[in-house]
Design a protein around this motif. Structure first.
Motif, PDB file in Angstrom:
ATOM      1  N   ILE A 319       2.561  16.301  -7.839  1.00  0.00           N
ATOM      2  CA  ILE A 319       2.079  14.951  -8.102  1.00  0.00           C
ATOM      3  C   ILE A 319       3.267  14.023  -8.277  1.00  0.00           C
ATOM      4  CG2 ILE A 319       0.690  13.523  -9.633  1.00  0.00           C
ATOM      5  CD1 ILE A 319      -0.714  16.138 -10.540  1.00  0.00           C
ATOM      6  N   ILE A 320       3.271  12.914  -7.530  1.00  0.00           N
ATOM      7  CA  ILE A 320       4.353  11.936  -7.635  1.00  0.00           C
ATOM      8  C   ILE A 320       3.755  10.612  -8.095  1.00  0.00           C
ATOM      9  CG2 ILE A 320       6.226  10.770  -6.455  1.00  0.00           C
ATOM     10  CD1 ILE A 320       6.346  13.075  -4.508  1.00  0.00           C
ATOM     11  N   PRO A 321       3.950  10.247  -9.354  1.00  0.00           N
ATOM     12  CA  PRO A 321       3.356   9.010  -9.895  1.00  0.00           C
ATOM     13  C   PRO A 321       3.878   7.765  -9.183  1.00  0.00           C
ATOM     14  CG  PRO A 321       4.082  10.463 -11.663  1.00  0.00           C
ATOM     15  CD  PRO A 321       4.647  11.013 -10.393  1.00  0.00           C
ATOM     16  N   ILE A 322       3.004   6.775  -9.070  1.00  0.00           N
ATOM     17  CA  ILE A 322       3.342   5.475  -8.498  1.00  0.00           C
ATOM     18  C   ILE A 322       3.566   4.488  -9.639  1.00  0.00           C
ATOM     19  CG2 ILE A 322       2.440   3.547  -7.135  1.00  0.00           C
ATOM     20  CD1 ILE A 322       0.997   5.677  -5.419  1.00  0.00           C
ATOM     21  N   THR A 323       4.725   3.846  -9.644  1.00  0.00           N
ATOM     22  CA  THR A 323       5.097   2.996 -10.779  1.00  0.00           C
ATOM     23  C   THR A 323       5.162   1.513 -10.445  1.00  0.00           C
ATOM     24  OG1 THR A 323       7.444   3.352 -10.306  1.00  0.00           O
ATOM     25  CG2 THR A 323       6.383   4.887 -11.849  1.00  0.00           C
ATOM     26  N   GLY A 324       4.971   1.129  -9.167  1.00  0.00           N
ATOM     27  CA  GLY A 324       5.008  -0.279  -8.795  1.00  0.00           C
ATOM     28  C   GLY A 324       5.453  -0.445  -7.358  1.00  0.00           C
ATOM     29  N   GLY A 325       5.843  -1.670  -7.015  1.00  0.00           N
ATOM     30  CA  GLY A 325       6.306  -1.938  -5.660  1.00  0.00           C
ATOM     31  C   GLY A 325       5.878  -3.311  -5.180  1.00  0.00           C
ATOM     32  N   THR A 326       6.138  -3.568  -3.900  1.00  0.00           N
ATOM     33  CA  THR A 326       5.833  -4.871  -3.309  1.00  0.00           C
ATOM     34  C   THR A 326       5.028  -4.709  -2.035  1.00  0.00           C
ATOM     35  OG1 THR A 326       7.914  -4.862  -2.058  1.00  0.00           O
ATOM     36  CG2 THR A 326       7.931  -5.912  -4.238  1.00  0.00           C
ATOM     37  N   VAL A 327       4.300  -5.778  -1.667  1.00  0.00           N
ATOM     38  CA  VAL A 327       3.454  -5.801  -0.472  1.00  0.00           C
ATOM     39  C   VAL A 327       3.825  -7.033   0.347  1.00  0.00           C
ATOM     40  CG1 VAL A 327       1.088  -5.928   0.399  1.00  0.00           C
ATOM     41  CG2 VAL A 327       1.567  -4.665  -1.710  1.00  0.00           C
ATOM     42  N   THR A 328       3.983  -6.838   1.669  1.00  0.00           N
ATOM     43  CA  THR A 328       4.306  -7.938   2.580  1.00  0.00           C
ATOM     44  C   THR A 328       3.355  -7.895   3.765  1.00  0.00           C
ATOM     45  OG1 THR A 328       6.640  -7.743   1.982  1.00  0.00           O
ATOM     46  CG2 THR A 328       6.110  -9.021   3.956  1.00  0.00           C
ATOM     47  N   GLY A 329       2.782  -9.026   4.115  1.00  0.00           N
ATOM     48  CA  GLY A 329       1.810  -9.090   5.192  1.00  0.00           C
ATOM     49  C   GLY A 329       2.405  -8.799   6.552  1.00  0.00           C
ATOM     50  N   GLY A 330       1.549  -8.311   7.481  1.00  0.00           N
ATOM     51  CA  GLY A 330       1.939  -8.043   8.849  1.00  0.00           C
ATOM     52  C   GLY A 330       1.229  -8.981   9.806  1.00  0.00           C
ATOM     53  N   MET A 331       1.082  -8.571  11.061  1.00  0.00           N
ATOM     54  CA  MET A 331       0.482  -9.433  12.077  1.00  0.00           C
ATOM     55  C   MET A 331      -0.972  -9.763  11.753  1.00  0.00           C
ATOM     56  SD  MET A 331       2.035  -7.732  15.564  1.00  0.00           S
ATOM     57  CE  MET A 331       1.075  -8.867  16.583  1.00  0.00           C
ATOM     58  N   LEU A 332      -1.725  -8.758  11.267  1.00  0.00           N
ATOM     59  CA  LEU A 332      -3.155  -8.960  11.046  1.00  0.00           C
ATOM     60  C   LEU A 332      -3.442  -9.742   9.770  1.00  0.00           C
ATOM     61  CD1 LEU A 332      -5.728  -8.137  12.594  1.00  0.00           C
ATOM     62  CD2 LEU A 332      -5.928  -6.175  11.055  1.00  0.00           C
ATOM     63  N   LEU A 333      -2.630  -9.530   8.737  1.00  0.00           N
ATOM     64  CA  LEU A 333      -2.802 -10.227   7.460  1.00  0.00           C
ATOM     65  C   LEU A 333      -1.465 -10.821   7.044  1.00  0.00           C
ATOM     66  CD1 LEU A 333      -5.145  -7.834   5.398  1.00  0.00           C
ATOM     67  CD2 LEU A 333      -5.726 -10.060   6.366  1.00  0.00           C
ATOM     68  N   SER A 334      -1.016 -11.813   7.782  1.00  0.00           N
ATOM     69  CA  SER A 334       0.305 -12.388   7.525  1.00  0.00           C
ATOM     70  C   SER A 334       0.376 -13.085   6.171  1.00  0.00           C
ATOM     71  CB  SER A 334       0.671 -13.379   8.639  1.00  0.00           C
ATOM     72  OG  SER A 334      -0.299 -14.424   8.713  1.00  0.00           O
ATOM     73  N   GLY A 335      -0.760 -13.519   5.633  1.00  0.00           N
ATOM     74  CA  GLY A 335      -0.760 -14.225   4.359  1.00  0.00           C
ATOM     75  C   GLY A 335      -0.816 -13.330   3.138  1.00  0.00           C
ATOM     76  N   LEU A 336      -0.909 -12.016   3.340  1.00  0.00           N
ATOM     77  CA  LEU A 336      -1.013 -11.096   2.208  1.00  0.00           C
ATOM     78  C   LEU A 336       0.374 -10.791   1.649  1.00  0.00           C
ATOM     79  CD1 LEU A 336      -2.474  -9.098   0.349  1.00  0.00           C
ATOM     80  CD2 LEU A 336      -2.359  -7.419   2.208  1.00  0.00           C
ATOM     81  N   SER A 337       0.558 -11.062   0.388  1.00  0.00           N
ATOM     82  CA  SER A 337       1.766 -10.640  -0.315  1.00  0.00           C
ATOM     83  C   SER A 337       1.390 -10.391  -1.763  1.00  0.00           C
ATOM     84  CB  SER A 337       2.872 -11.701  -0.224  1.00  0.00           C
ATOM     85  OG  SER A 337       2.474 -12.891  -0.889  1.00  0.00           O
ATOM     86  N   GLY A 338       2.161  -9.548  -2.413  1.00  0.00           N
ATOM     87  CA  GLY A 338       1.846  -9.230  -3.790  1.00  0.00           C
ATOM     88  C   GLY A 338       2.591  -8.004  -4.253  1.00  0.00           C
ATOM     89  N   SER A 339       1.943  -7.220  -5.112  1.00  0.00           N
ATOM     90  CA  SER A 339       2.610  -6.078  -5.730  1.00  0.00           C
ATOM     91  C   SER A 339       1.742  -4.832  -5.684  1.00  0.00           C
ATOM     92  CB  SER A 339       2.968  -6.407  -7.186  1.00  0.00           C
ATOM     93  OG  SER A 339       1.790  -6.689  -7.932  1.00  0.00           O
ATOM     94  N   VAL A 340       2.400  -3.691  -5.776  1.00  0.00           N
ATOM     95  CA  VAL A 340       1.724  -2.415  -5.981  1.00  0.00           C
ATOM     96  C   VAL A 340       1.565  -2.241  -7.488  1.00  0.00           C
ATOM     97  CG1 VAL A 340       1.851   0.084  -5.662  1.00  0.00           C
ATOM     98  CG2 VAL A 340       2.775  -1.450  -3.899  1.00  0.00           C
ATOM     99  N   LEU A 341       0.340  -2.059  -7.940  1.00  0.00           N
ATOM    100  CA  LEU A 341       0.105  -1.906  -9.375  1.00  0.00           C
ATOM    101  C   LEU A 341       0.599  -0.544  -9.855  1.00  0.00           C
ATOM    102  CD1 LEU A 341      -3.494  -3.392  -9.636  1.00  0.00           C
ATOM    103  CD2 LEU A 341      -1.388  -4.424 -10.499  1.00  0.00           C
ATOM    104  N   PRO A 342       1.205  -0.486 -11.020  1.00  0.00           N
ATOM    105  CA  PRO A 342       1.583   0.824 -11.560  1.00  0.00           C
ATOM    106  C   PRO A 342       0.334   1.621 -11.889  1.00  0.00           C
ATOM    107  CG  PRO A 342       1.934  -0.906 -13.193  1.00  0.00           C
ATOM    108  CD  PRO A 342       1.580  -1.598 -11.914  1.00  0.00           C
ATOM    109  N   GLY A 343       0.353   2.899 -11.542  1.00  0.00           N
ATOM    110  CA  GLY A 343      -0.810   3.754 -11.782  1.00  0.00           C
ATOM    111  C   GLY A 343      -1.189   4.510 -10.536  1.00  0.00           C
ATOM    112  N   GLY A 344      -1.847   5.640 -10.733  1.00  0.00           N
ATOM    113  CA  GLY A 344      -2.173   6.491  -9.604  1.00  0.00           C
ATOM    114  C   GLY A 344      -0.959   7.294  -9.176  1.00  0.00           C
ATOM    115  N   ALA A 345      -1.092   7.998  -8.051  1.00  0.00           N
ATOM    116  CA  ALA A 345      -0.031   8.900  -7.617  1.00  0.00           C
ATOM    117  C   ALA A 345      -0.339   9.407  -6.226  1.00  0.00           C
ATOM    118  CB  ALA A 345       0.094  10.078  -8.589  1.00  0.00           C
TER     119      ALA A 345
END
Length: 422
Positions: A319-345
């Motif tokens: 199990i590798i816990p997820i602690t955060g991160g960033t999100v950047t939009g691509g061609m299909l959802l160019s307006g999507l940006s934000g963060s990876v929420l801490p939690g899960g794995a």
């Protein structure tokens, strides 16, 4: 039985979902979700008995209730194990009966898409022997909104304790309680937690559950994975059911878990039925295949230290816990940006073919929450997304996608890109 009051990176080989324990095998769904295929039906569980004050609870106070709304635990007086809730002390386990159908002793038969590993039905847990009691401490609650499956809430688990005569453990930060309320009012629950036993043994606990419309108590079926060499290996093979109650004011979830190995799923039975025409959420990973089309978005995900459960009943679990991160939009959802929420794995199974299974969520800058499950072997990762059906990213619910394999990212995490599936 009386529960004692005991005190209670490995390089990421993928970042995608968990496939333990079976509520049904999956098939691809054109709406972007996947459907399960095990047998089952629909059911009702009732709201729990209210806890009284004073007295010695022991393991009693397991209130099946005498009215449609569930029993009420009275004030004062010691209560014997397994007694009904007409009298008793504080701390009694909540009732599981009652509900709109008023059949507190009934076996609940879940819908075939969400059988919780018990397609013949989940019996009243309090008919078994109370073996474990957990109090989970809640962090943030994310109201995802109405998705393609129903109304989704994500409750973050930031800690807690598990106590019993044969096991004591603590819940690690990063657990997820995924509550789905269907349009007919019934509830389907999934909860994923990582625990560390008092002797240091890691435990994966994945819980499935259901409740009828109007019930506050969810009837659950917990599934444990522990190293087969551990003294806690009995958790791998036990037959358990229990109750899950959220106390929003206290910021806790209580789980009471019973050994039901000697309990039959008898009559009367109440079936739960999912709404017609709505895609079913899936317990298993999607096995759909396809080529990469337009890019959707890219994640850079930060990771915690891996937790190795070791060789268990489904293989070697890491199990590798997820602690955060960033999100950047691509061609299909160019307006999507934000963060990876801490939690899960990433709850990966390592073997001749390593299967990745990551569960986590994203938060966009405009306030939307996207639940992600991304799983499969390398070269065949298939994500399923869930977000508000009338929100700006609803296309994630209605189309089908594939994922790149995870690659290295700045800061020691991983990067991966999602694509429309062709």
């Amino acid at each position: 039985m009386v529960i004692k009051n005991l005190p209670a990176k490995l390089l990421l080989t993928g970042i995608l979902g968990i496939c333990s324990g079976g509520c049904g095998s999956s098939t691809d769904d054109t709406s972007g979700g996947t459907t399960s295929s095990s047998s089952g039906g629909a059911a009702s569980s009732g709201s729990g008995g209210a806890t009284g004050t004073g007295g010695d609870a022991g393991t009693g106070g397991a209130g099946s209730g005498t009215t449609a709304g569930g029993g009420t635990t009275g004030a004062g007086g010691a209560e014997e194990t397994g007694s009904s809730s007409s009298s008793g002390g504080a701390g009694g386990a909540p009732g599981t009966g009652g509900g709109e159908n008023g059949s507190e002793e009934a076996t609940i038969v879940p819908d075939p898409s969400w059988t919780c590993g018990m397609p013949n039905g989940i019996p009243l847990p309090t008919r078994g022997e109370l073996v474990l009691r957990a109090t989970l401490q809640l962090g943030a609650t994310h109201d995802v909104g109405t998705t393609q499956f129903g109304h989704r809430r994500l409750l973050d688990v930031k800690g807690g304790t598990l106590t019993g005569d044969k096991a004591q453990a603590t819940f690690l930060t990063g657990g997820m309680d995924l509550e789905l309320t269907l349009s007919n009012g019934s509830v389907e629950l999934e909860e994923i937690n990582i625990l560390k036993a008092s002797d240091g043994t890691p435990i994966l606990m994945r819980t499935c559950g259901v409740a009828a419309a109007g019930d506050d108590v969810v009837r659950i079926v917990p599934d444990f994975e522990v190293a087969t060499s551990s003294s806690l290996a009995w958790l791998n093979t036990g037959k358990f059911a229990g109750t899950r109650v959220v106390d929003a004011a206290a910021g806790t979830i209580q789980l009471d878990i019973y050994d039901i190995s000697k309990v039959d799923a008898g009559e009367p039975k109440i079936q739960l039925k999912d709404p017609a025409g709505v895609p079913n959420q899936s317990w298993e990973c999607s096995t759909a295949t396809g080529a990469k089309g337009s890019s959707v978005f890219t994640e850079s995900v930060s990771l915690g230290a891996s937790v190795s459960v070791g060789a268990s009943k489904r293989g070697t679990r890491n199990i590798i816990p997820i602690t955060g991160g960033t999100v950047t939009g691509g061609m299909l959802l160019s307006g999507l940006s934000g963060s990876v929420l801490p939690g899960g794995a990433d709850y990966q199974l390592i073997g001749s073919t390593t299967v990745l299974d990551a569960r986590y969520a994203l938060s966009s800058k405009d306030g939307e929450v996207i639940v992600v499950r991304n799983c499969g072997p390398f070269g065949a990762l298939v994500p399923v997304f869930e977000t508000r059906a009338d929100g700006p990213y609803a296309i994630l619910n209605t189309k089908q996608y594939v994922s790149s394999d995870p690659g290295g990212a700045a800061g020691g995490g991983v990067s991966l890109t999602f694509y429309e599936r062709k």
